[in-house]
Each structure stands twice: as structure tokens, then as C-alpha cells.
Design an enzyme around this catalytic site. Structure first.
Site, PDB file in Angstrom:
ATOM      1  N   TYR A 211      26.894  32.996  28.729  1.00  0.00           N
ATOM      2  CA  TYR A 211      27.515  33.828  29.762  1.00  0.00           C
ATOM      3  C   TYR A 211      27.090  35.281  29.583  1.00  0.00           C
ATOM      4  CZ  TYR A 211      30.985  36.388  32.446  1.00  0.00           C
ATOM      5  OH  TYR A 211      31.593  37.240  33.333  1.00  0.00           O
TER       6      TYR A 211
ATOM      7  N   GLU B  50      26.606  39.291  31.647  1.00  0.00           N
ATOM      8  CA  GLU B  50      26.926  40.195  32.752  1.00  0.00           C
ATOM      9  C   GLU B  50      25.993  41.399  32.700  1.00  0.00           C
ATOM     10  OE1 GLU B  50      30.888  41.609  32.385  1.00  0.00           O
ATOM     11  OE2 GLU B  50      31.786  39.617  32.171  1.00  0.00           O
TER      12      GLU B  50
ATOM     13  N   GLU C 139      30.957  42.935  35.691  1.00  0.00           N
ATOM     14  CA  GLU C 139      30.945  41.488  35.924  1.00  0.00           C
ATOM     15  C   GLU C 139      29.941  41.094  37.001  1.00  0.00           C
ATOM     16  OE1 GLU C 139      34.184  38.733  36.169  1.00  0.00           O
ATOM     17  OE2 GLU C 139      35.277  39.744  34.558  1.00  0.00           O
TER      18      GLU C 139
ATOM     19  N   HIS D  61      40.908  42.462  40.318  1.00  0.00           N
ATOM     20  CA  HIS D  61      41.130  43.838  39.869  1.00  0.00           C
ATOM     21  C   HIS D  61      41.071  44.791  41.054  1.00  0.00           C
ATOM     22  CE1 HIS D  61      40.508  43.469  35.372  1.00  0.00           C
ATOM     23  NE2 HIS D  61      40.079  42.288  35.797  1.00  0.00           N
TER      24      HIS D  61
ATOM     25  N   ASP E  39      42.192  48.486  33.662  1.00  0.00           N
ATOM     26  CA  ASP E  39      41.042  49.327  34.009  1.00  0.00           C
ATOM     27  C   ASP E  39      41.393  50.798  33.798  1.00  0.00           C
ATOM     28  OD1 ASP E  39      39.174  47.215  35.621  1.00  0.00           O
ATOM     29  OD2 ASP E  39      41.305  46.840  35.954  1.00  0.00           O
TER      30      ASP E  39
ATOM     31  N   HIS F  75      32.979  47.053  29.676  1.00  0.00           N
ATOM     32  CA  HIS F  75      33.845  45.914  29.987  1.00  0.00           C
ATOM     33  C   HIS F  75      34.069  45.177  28.675  1.00  0.00           C
ATOM     34  CE1 HIS F  75      34.446  41.773  32.116  1.00  0.00           C
ATOM     35  NE2 HIS F  75      35.593  42.304  31.726  1.00  0.00           N
TER      36      HIS F  75
ATOM     37  N   ASP G 249      36.686  48.206  32.773  1.00  0.00           N
ATOM     38  CA  ASP G 249      37.752  47.246  32.481  1.00  0.00           C
ATOM     39  C   ASP G 249      37.886  47.162  30.965  1.00  0.00           C
ATOM     40  OD1 ASP G 249      39.493  45.165  32.193  1.00  0.00           O
ATOM     41  OD2 ASP G 249      38.211  43.649  33.131  1.00  0.00           O
TER      42      ASP G 249
END
Length: 315
Positions: free
Chosen positions: A106, A108, A68, A276, A238, A159, A193
Site C-alpha cells: 500500500y 500513497e 492519500e 475528512h 487534521d 500523513h 492528517d
């Protein structure tokens, strides 16, 4: 007869033992971590208390896979690395980042932060996700280890998107096969994650995955381990999964790092860092070489040896 002789020998023995312990730092574990840092941006790391906490988390690990990282400026990781290298002398640290990944606006990136005097990047590649199975395809890295037992291993971070946890984890097995064939390596860690719990994936569906049914995979972060900061949730989102006999033989410990408890943070304060916990594995017997000593330690050791006769430490 010198009545102090026994004391001198005893003290000398302790001094020599201390020096040997200082020189034998190679017995320590090698720690690999994965951390969803929750919308990591330049503005976020520029906040002093956030930076301080992130640095303390990263300084515990030899390799950390950050997830992230949404910083579009490309400045957040270099700033974080600069402060980490100023922190406690446990570095130096280096980094390796993927491109920004995502299907829409969006995006990451994955970022490896690693202690460059204990490990180096040997190879890396972005998994060629031709069928668009992943929202954020794994950024695979092969790292050296200071070990005769296991000279290198492969990290495969993922992720998942909560809406497609099951298909992405099914596809993760294909990534494992790809990297195993590409680099002829059986010692592979899948980590990140996975959103592999609670509403995102039932226990029944989880246990039907090839990564659970196929022999050879060890889910080191076990079911039931809470990897979330909020007291209102208890989910094992995770995960760290190990493959390879040599790698699994080195496993000493695994779990989640409760940084709010360790650092004395309230839940509200901790949520400014992430929702997290980092997850981690420790590999025992991984390090066989003498670790670099600080200048202060070397000077203290030399001073101790030089002053031994004057202090009556010699037999």
C-alpha cells in the site's frame, strides 16, 4: 443650475469606485489547504459528481496539499487538474507530486495543487528518512508568495500512520530543523492528517510533543475542531501548525471546511468524496499586487468609461 448634477456626480462616483474595487483585487487573502482525499484513484475522480465536488473544494484554495493519492497510473492528478482549470477562471493551476510512498504494497503520494499566477514552486525535496521513521516521509515544498511581508514559505506535509502517530510527530520536529537549516527559513507550515486526536493520540501525549512545548509553534487548527465527516465522530485529526513570526503575523483565519454543509450534501454523498474535511489557513495582507482581470471585466470597464458621457455619468 442643473438639477441632475448631483445625481450625475453621485453616479459617476459609484462607477469610479466600482472600477477601483475591480482593479484592487490584491487585498484578498491567500488560502492554504490540506485535504485527505481518501484513497484518491483514477476511477474515483472519473466519477462525475466526485470530480465536480473535488474541483469546487480545490478552487477555494491557492495551494492545496492532497493526501492519500493512491493512484498508480499517474493519471488522476492530471485529470483533476484539467477539470479544475476549466472550472471558474480562478486558475491556471499547476501540480507537483511526490513519488508513491509506503513500506509495503500500500502506497500513497502527496500532491500540491496550486494557483500558478499567484505562487510558484521555488524548491522541493523528499525528506531523506534514513532511519525509516515515517510510513510516508514528508514531501517538502518551498513556495513564493505575492507579498513584500513574506516573499516565500515552506510547506511540510505529513500523513501519519495511525499506529505510529506519536513517534512520527516527534520526528516531524526533526524535519522542521532540517528544512530550516537547508533553506534558511523560519517561516514553515506543518500540515496534514496527523491523526492527532481520539484513539490515535491522547491529549496528554499530544501536549508532551516538542511541537507543542517548544516556543514558536502555533497550532492554527485548534484542539476540538472536528475535521471528520461522519456525525458519529468528533476528532481533530487534521492539523496546520505555523512557525515564524512573519508568517504568524499574517494569519487571519483557520479551521476546517465543512464541504457537505456548504455544498448541500448528505453524509452518505460526502463520504463518497472523503471522510475528512479539508483544513485551511488564510493569510491576510499576503497579496499586494493587482490580480489579473478577466477579459469580460476589462471590456465592461472600458465600455463603462466610453459610455459615461452618453449616460450622463460625467460631472
Amino acid at each position: 443650475m442643473d438639477s441632475s448634477g448631483g445625481f450625475q456626480k453621485h453616479t459617476c462616483g459609484h462607477a469610479l469606485l466600482l472600477l477601483l474595487l475591480l482593479l484592487a483585487g490584491g487585498a484578498e487573502a491567500f488560502r492554504i489547504c490540506a485535504f485527505n482525499a481518501q484513497r484518491l484513484t483514477l476511477a474515483k475522480v472519473a466519477r462525475e459528481y466526485v470530480m465536480d465536488t473535488l474541483v469546487r473544494i480545490l478552487a477555494r484554495c491557492d495551494i492545496t496539499v492532497l493526501q492519500e493519492v493512491v493512484d498508480s497510473t499517474g493519471s488522476a492528478i492530471p485529470l483533476l487538474l484539467r477539470e479544475l482549470n476549466r472550472f471558474d477562471g480562478s486558475g491556471p493551476y499547476s501540480s507537483l507530486s511526490s513519488p508513491l510512498l509506503g513500506r509495503g504494497a500500500y502506497k500513497e503520494k502527496y500532491a500540491y495543487i496550486y494557483r500558478s499566477h499567484r505562487t510558484q514552486v521555488l524548491n522541493f525535496y523528499l525528506y531523506p528518512d534514513e532511519d525509516d521513521l515515517f510510513a510516508r516521509e514528508p514531501f517538502v515544498g518551498q513556495f513564493s508568495l505575492p507579498s513584500k511581508v513574506l516573499p516565500s514559505l515552506v510547506l511540510v506535509p505529513l500523513h501519519t500512520t495511525p499506529k505510529a502517530v506519536e513517534p512520527e510527530l516527534k520526528a516531524l520536529y526533526e524535519v522542521f530543523l532540517d528544512v530550516s537549516q537547508r533553506w534558511q527559513s523560519e517561516d514553515v507550515i506543518l500540515l496534514g492528517d496527523f491523526n492527532a486526536d481520539c484513539a490515535s493520540l491522547t491529549k496528554k501525549r499530544l501536549d508532551e510533543l516538542v511541537l507543542r512545548t517548544q516556543a514558536g509553534f502555533h497550532w492554527a487548527v485548534a484542539d476540538g475542531v472536528d475535521t471528520t465527516v461522519r456525525a458519529s465522530t468528533h476528532c481533530t485529526y487534521d492539523r496546520i501548525v505555523l512557525h515564524g513570526e512573519r508568517l504568524q503575523s499574517l494569519l487571519r483565519n483557520a479551521g476546517a471546511f465543512d464541504f457537505p454543509q456548504s455544498f448541500g450534501l448528505t453524509e452518505e454523498e460526502a463520504l463518497n468524496i472523503s471522510d475528512h474535511y479539508p483544513v485551511e489557513v488564510e493569510l491576510s495582507r499576503a497579496v499586494h499586487r493587482i490580480q489579473p482581470l478577466s477579459l469580460a471585466t476589462l471590456l465592461l470597464s472600458l465600455l463603462l468609461l466610453l459610455l459615461s458621457p452618453q449616460l450622463g455619468l460625467a460631472a
